[in-house]
Structures are given as structure tokens and as C-alpha cells.
Design a protein around this motif. Structure first.
Motif, PDB file in Angstrom:
ATOM      1  N   PRO A   1      49.396  63.992 -30.530  1.00 33.77           N
ATOM      2  CA  PRO A   1      50.412  64.161 -31.579  1.00 33.77           C
ATOM      3  C   PRO A   1      51.285  62.932 -31.828  1.00 33.77           C
ATOM      4  O   PRO A   1      51.853  62.811 -32.912  1.00 33.77           O
ATOM      5  N   LEU A   2      51.390  62.029 -30.879  1.00 28.39           N
ATOM      6  CA  LEU A   2      52.240  60.847 -31.066  1.00 28.39           C
ATOM      7  C   LEU A   2      51.475  59.629 -31.568  1.00 28.39           C
ATOM      8  O   LEU A   2      52.078  58.590 -31.834  1.00 28.39           O
ATOM      9  N   LEU A   3      50.167  59.755 -31.727  1.00 24.55           N
ATOM     10  CA  LEU A   3      49.335  58.621 -32.132  1.00 24.55           C
ATOM     11  C   LEU A   3      49.245  58.541 -33.650  1.00 24.55           C
ATOM     12  O   LEU A   3      48.929  59.531 -34.323  1.00 24.55           O
ATOM     13  N   ASP A   4      49.531  57.371 -34.191  1.00 15.68           N
ATOM     14  CA  ASP A   4      49.459  57.136 -35.629  1.00 15.68           C
ATOM     15  C   ASP A   4      48.036  57.371 -36.134  1.00 15.68           C
ATOM     16  O   ASP A   4      47.062  57.022 -35.453  1.00 15.68           O
ATOM     17  N   ALA A   5      47.905  57.945 -37.311  1.00 12.79           N
ATOM     18  CA  ALA A   5      46.604  58.315 -37.887  1.00 12.79           C
ATOM     19  C   ALA A   5      45.615  57.156 -37.944  1.00 12.79           C
ATOM     20  O   ALA A   5      44.409  57.359 -37.780  1.00 12.79           O
ATOM     21  N   LYS A   6      46.101  55.942 -38.151  1.00 15.14           N
ATOM     22  CA  LYS A   6      45.173  54.815 -38.283  1.00 15.14           C
ATOM     23  C   LYS A   6      44.368  54.565 -37.009  1.00 15.14           C
ATOM     24  O   LYS A   6      43.320  53.936 -37.041  1.00 15.14           O
ATOM     25  N   TYR A   7      44.843  55.089 -35.869  1.00 12.25           N
ATOM     26  CA  TYR A   7      44.145  54.880 -34.601  1.00 12.25           C
ATOM     27  C   TYR A   7      43.036  55.897 -34.337  1.00 12.25           C
ATOM     28  O   TYR A   7      42.432  55.885 -33.273  1.00 12.25           O
ATOM     29  N   PHE A   8      42.748  56.728 -35.316  1.00  6.30           N
ATOM     30  CA  PHE A   8      41.592  57.620 -35.265  1.00  6.30           C
ATOM     31  C   PHE A   8      40.539  56.996 -36.180  1.00  6.30           C
ATOM     32  O   PHE A   8      40.719  56.938 -37.396  1.00  6.30           O
ATOM     33  N   VAL A   9      39.467  56.524 -35.581  1.00  4.12           N
ATOM     34  CA  VAL A   9      38.489  55.720 -36.308  1.00  4.12           C
ATOM     35  C   VAL A   9      37.155  56.453 -36.402  1.00  4.12           C
ATOM     36  O   VAL A   9      36.510  56.720 -35.380  1.00  4.12           O
ATOM     37  N   MET A  10      36.731  56.772 -37.615  1.00  4.87           N
ATOM     38  CA  MET A  10      35.418  57.377 -37.841  1.00  4.87           C
ATOM     39  C   MET A  10      34.418  56.267 -38.092  1.00  4.87           C
ATOM     40  O   MET A  10      34.623  55.424 -38.972  1.00  4.87           O
ATOM     41  N   ILE A  11      33.343  56.251 -37.304  1.00  7.86           N
ATOM     42  CA  ILE A  11      32.284  55.256 -37.450  1.00  7.86           C
ATOM     43  C   ILE A  11      31.039  55.992 -37.921  1.00  7.86           C
ATOM     44  O   ILE A  11      30.501  56.844 -37.223  1.00  7.86           O
ATOM     45  N   ASP A  12      30.604  55.670 -39.135  1.00  8.77           N
ATOM     46  CA  ASP A  12      29.515  56.405 -39.773  1.00  8.77           C
ATOM     47  C   ASP A  12      28.681  55.440 -40.606  1.00  8.77           C
ATOM     48  O   ASP A  12      29.132  54.329 -40.915  1.00  8.77           O
ATOM     49  N   ASP A  13      27.484  55.881 -40.984  1.00  4.30           N
ATOM     50  CA  ASP A  13      26.631  55.075 -41.844  1.00  4.30           C
ATOM     51  C   ASP A  13      26.573  55.621 -43.262  1.00  4.30           C
ATOM     52  O   ASP A  13      25.985  55.010 -44.144  1.00  4.30           O
ATOM     53  N   THR A  14      27.206  56.770 -43.488  1.00  7.73           N
ATOM     54  CA  THR A  14      27.167  57.400 -44.804  1.00  7.73           C
ATOM     55  C   THR A  14      28.465  57.121 -45.550  1.00  7.73           C
ATOM     56  O   THR A  14      29.536  57.600 -45.159  1.00  7.73           O
ATOM     57  N   VAL A  15      28.361  56.353 -46.603  1.00 12.85           N
ATOM     58  CA  VAL A  15      29.536  55.939 -47.363  1.00 12.85           C
ATOM     59  C   VAL A  15      30.274  57.145 -47.941  1.00 12.85           C
ATOM     60  O   VAL A  15      31.504  57.163 -47.963  1.00 12.85           O
ATOM     61  N   ASP A  16      29.551  58.169 -48.365  1.00 13.84           N
ATOM     62  CA  ASP A  16      30.209  59.363 -48.899  1.00 13.84           C
ATOM     63  C   ASP A  16      31.107  60.015 -47.853  1.00 13.84           C
ATOM     64  O   ASP A  16      32.190  60.501 -48.165  1.00 13.84           O
ATOM     65  N   VAL A  17      30.669  60.044 -46.606  1.00  9.74           N
ATOM     66  CA  VAL A  17      31.482  60.605 -45.521  1.00  9.74           C
ATOM     67  C   VAL A  17      32.735  59.756 -45.337  1.00  9.74           C
ATOM     68  O   VAL A  17      33.856  60.270 -45.272  1.00  9.74           O
ATOM     69  N   LEU A  18      32.542  58.454 -45.243  1.00 11.86           N
ATOM     70  CA  LEU A  18      33.668  57.545 -45.040  1.00 11.86           C
ATOM     71  C   LEU A  18      34.650  57.613 -46.206  1.00 11.86           C
ATOM     72  O   LEU A  18      35.870  57.644 -45.994  1.00 11.86           O
ATOM     73  N   ASN A  19      34.145  57.657 -47.428  1.00 10.46           N
ATOM     74  CA  ASN A  19      35.011  57.748 -48.602  1.00 10.46           C
ATOM     75  C   ASN A  19      35.805  59.048 -48.601  1.00 10.46           C
ATOM     76  O   ASN A  19      37.002  59.057 -48.923  1.00 10.46           O
ATOM     77  N   HIS A  20      35.170  60.140 -48.235  1.00  9.11           N
ATOM     78  CA  HIS A  20      35.855  61.432 -48.192  1.00  9.11           C
ATOM     79  C   HIS A  20      37.029  61.380 -47.208  1.00  9.11           C
ATOM     80  O   HIS A  20      38.131  61.852 -47.516  1.00  9.11           O
ATOM     81  N   ILE A  21      36.796  60.803 -46.049  1.00  8.46           N
ATOM     82  CA  ILE A  21      37.862  60.685 -45.042  1.00  8.46           C
ATOM     83  C   ILE A  21      38.959  59.755 -45.543  1.00  8.46           C
ATOM     84  O   ILE A  21      40.144  60.068 -45.454  1.00  8.46           O
ATOM     85  N   MET A  22      38.563  58.616 -46.103  1.00  6.85           N
ATOM     86  CA  MET A  22      39.521  57.633 -46.594  1.00  6.85           C
ATOM     87  C   MET A  22      40.394  58.209 -47.719  1.00  6.85           C
ATOM     88  O   MET A  22      41.609  57.992 -47.752  1.00  6.85           O
ATOM     89  N   GLU A  23      39.786  58.951 -48.618  1.00  2.00           N
ATOM     90  CA  GLU A  23      40.503  59.473 -49.778  1.00  2.00           C
ATOM     91  C   GLU A  23      41.355  60.706 -49.475  1.00  2.00           C
ATOM     92  O   GLU A  23      42.218  61.075 -50.277  1.00  2.00           O
ATOM     93  N   ASN A  24      41.120  61.338 -48.325  1.00  2.00           N
ATOM     94  CA  ASN A  24      41.807  62.593 -48.022  1.00  2.00           C
ATOM     95  C   ASN A  24      42.605  62.572 -46.720  1.00  2.00           C
ATOM     96  O   ASN A  24      43.000  63.629 -46.222  1.00  2.00           O
TER      97      ASN A  24
END
Length: 161
Positions: free
Chosen positions: A125-148
């Protein structure tokens, strides 16, 4: 265009990593001269006949990357067709990457990976959101996370040398 600070995240010991499996931690090599040859229905059935991950070789790049990472901060969010595929992936991930089985989450739709990251984030709960890193090869997945969300996203190409 902003300058990438992805390496800063990788150097921070508080960073939490969430990996995809197919195309990231495991190669997608299921066709004779193509990456894949089955439709989803045939794949789901074939999983009951063979362990497709048993003979897959892990990527040394990711084994090296994870070598000195705190495994309690390494997670997986992977799309599966059924429980059999989930179990095959868990065996592969534990054997080759020493990922904790309780840190492996399955999804049935790619968009659900964002929900998994939100669930993981509640544990920190004390960790800033930017420190949760999704590593994926599907741009649609990454875009969905980035946009939401405010979570960080990294395409597998960031690891290519």
C-alpha cells in the motif's frame, strides 16, 4: 517525447515485477515453420495430451535479470486456456525461474492482467504505482494498462541486446 526511465525502475529494489509467460519467459515455438499452428480450441484440447512447457528452454536474459531480484516481488500474470495449462506453466516457472507458485496468476482475458496488478498492489500500500512493472510482448495489453492506470509498462524489446 519523454526520456525513458525504465532502467531506474530496474535498479530500484522496491520494484515489483509482473511478467507475461508466452513470448516473454517462454518461447512461442509450436509450429513447424511458424510460431503457432493450433486454434484456441485445438490448443485447449492438446494440453490434456502433452505438456507443452516441459521441453521449453528458459531465456538466459531473464534468468540473469532475475538472479538477484527478491523473488517475493516477482509475479506472473499469464493467459491460460484451462487449469492444465496453468499447472504446466507453474512447473516451468518454478523450475526455470524460481518464481513462487503463489505469485503466479492466471487470466482468461488479456485485459484482466490489469486487475491482477491492482490485486498485487494492495499488498504494497505504500509503494508508488510506477514501481509495479508489467513486462509483456503484447502491445494491446501494455496499452490497456498504460491507459487505465499509473502502473509502469515494459515491452520485451527493452531486454533485447
Amino acid at each position: 517525447m519523454a526520456k525513458s526511465k525504465i532502467k531506474e525502475l530496474f535498479e530500484n529494489p522496491t520494484t515489483v515485477y509482473i511478467f507475461d509467460v508466452d513470448g516473454v519467459l517462454a518461447p512461442i515455438e509450436y509450429g513447424e515453420y511458424n510460431h503457432y499452428e493450433l486454434n484456441d480450441e485445438a490448443w485447449a484440447k492438446a494440453l490434456y495430451e502433452s505438456d507443452f512447457y516441459k521441453d521449453k528452454k528458459p531465456f538466459k536474459t531473464f534468468q540473469d535479470f532475475l538472479k538477484d531480484k527478491d523473488r517475493s516481488r516477482v509475479y506472473v500474470a499469464t493467459k491460460v486456456m484451462n487449469e492444465v495449462e496453468k499447472e504446466q506453466k507453474i512447473r516451468f516457472l518454478v523450475t526455470h525461474y524460481q518464481i513462487l507458485p503463489e505469485n503466479i496468476y492466471e487470466v482468461y482475458e488479456h485485459a484482466d492482467k490489469l486487475d491482477i496488478i491492482k490485486r498485487i498492489a494492495k499488498q504494497y500500500p505504500l509503494l508508488d504505482a510506477k514501481y509495479f512493472v508489467m513486462i509483456d510482448d503484447t502491445v494491446d495489453v501494455l496499452n490497456h494498462i498504460m491507459e487505465n492506470s499509473d502502473f509502469s509498462t515494459v515491452h520485451i524489446s527493452s531486454f533485447l541486446k
